[in-house]
Design an enzyme around this catalytic site. Structure first.
Site, PDB file in Angstrom:
ATOM      1  N   LYS A 129      21.535  22.370 -18.045  1.00  0.00           N
ATOM      2  CA  LYS A 129      22.469  21.494 -18.667  1.00  0.00           C
ATOM      3  C   LYS A 129      22.384  19.982 -18.559  1.00  0.00           C
ATOM      4  CE  LYS A 129      27.175  23.774 -18.432  1.00  0.00           C
ATOM      5  NZ  LYS A 129      28.617  23.770 -17.793  1.00  0.00           N
ATOM      6  N   HIS A 163      39.310  18.898 -11.687  1.00  0.00           N
ATOM      7  CA  HIS A 163      38.572  20.123 -10.612  1.00  0.00           C
ATOM      8  C   HIS A 163      39.526  19.810  -9.436  1.00  0.00           C
ATOM      9  CE1 HIS A 163      34.685  19.228 -13.018  1.00  0.00           C
ATOM     10  NE2 HIS A 163      35.040  20.462 -13.056  1.00  0.00           N
ATOM     11  N   ARG A 204      41.850  24.742 -19.407  1.00  0.00           N
ATOM     12  CA  ARG A 204      42.364  23.486 -20.079  1.00  0.00           C
ATOM     13  C   ARG A 204      43.094  23.894 -21.322  1.00  0.00           C
ATOM     14  NH1 ARG A 204      36.738  20.507 -19.298  1.00  0.00           N
ATOM     15  NH2 ARG A 204      36.457  21.960 -20.634  1.00  0.00           N
ATOM     16  N   SER A 213      34.361  16.882 -17.407  1.00  0.00           N
ATOM     17  CA  SER A 213      32.986  16.018 -17.168  1.00  0.00           C
ATOM     18  C   SER A 213      32.387  15.508 -18.072  1.00  0.00           C
ATOM     19  CB  SER A 213      32.201  16.757 -16.060  1.00  0.00           C
ATOM     20  OG  SER A 213      32.855  17.419 -14.854  1.00  0.00           O
TER      21      SER A 213
END
Length: 182
Positions: A44, A20, A97, A135
């Protein structure tokens, strides 16, 4: 006089990773003002509260090279496009990514363009050394006692370690059962 270029880089940042930070630093070269939008996103089931995540992002961003731009961190809990308009942003910045990210992000960019064609979406490819960091993986590795110091700042690593110790002390083993497949 040219108009200020404002970008929004949204995410849950639970926690913020070196990947990030790489995107934030690179995006800051492209805009005059970058707003890092920390999504509340309770759906989430974040490990850290919104306030904790905002504070972690602020602390990590404070040490970045600014490239002449202003970087702000703000929480948001509305539609991303509404947040972007509220911030007067002309661009939403997203990190990619792998190919697997592209399909989801491509659909999201299409929906956002339908909602407001005046706000562009810009994709930045993750740097080679950060392509595998997420993460979710950082939390899983840390929760299981692995070394996360290559993936997050020392401050974030400390906060993760403390949070996992709290979980273990409270007997909260339900989070440990999560697998990398989730």
């Amino acid at each position: 006089m040219s108009k200020e270029r404002i970008g929004v880089y949204p995410g849950t940042f639970d926690p913020i990773t070196n990947g990030h930070l790489d995107i934030i630093q690179r995006a800051s070269r492209l805009v005059d003002r970058l707003i890092v939008g920390v999504a509340r996103n309770a759906g989430k089931g974040p490990l850290f509260s919104t306030d904790e995540r905002v504070r972690m992002v602020e602390e990590d961003v404070a040490v970045l090279e600014r490239n002449g731009s202003v970087i702000e961190v703000r929480p948001f809990d509305n539609l991303l496009m509404h947040f972007a308009v509220e911030m007067q942003a002309g661009v939403i910045i997203r990190g990619l990514r792998a190919v697997s990210d592209f399909e989801y992000e491509f659909q999201m960019a299409g929906m956002n363009a339908r909602l407001n064609p005046k706000v562009e979406t810009m994709f930045l490819m993750a740097s080679e050394k950060h392509q595998f960091i997420s993460s979710r993986f950082v939390k899983e590795i840390g929760r299981l006692g692995g070394d996360i110091t290559h993936f997050v700042s020392p401050r974030v690593a400390k906060q993760l370690t403390e949070r996992f110790a709290q979980e273990a002390g409270n007997g909260d083993h339900s989070k440990r059962v999560q697998t990398l497949k989730e």
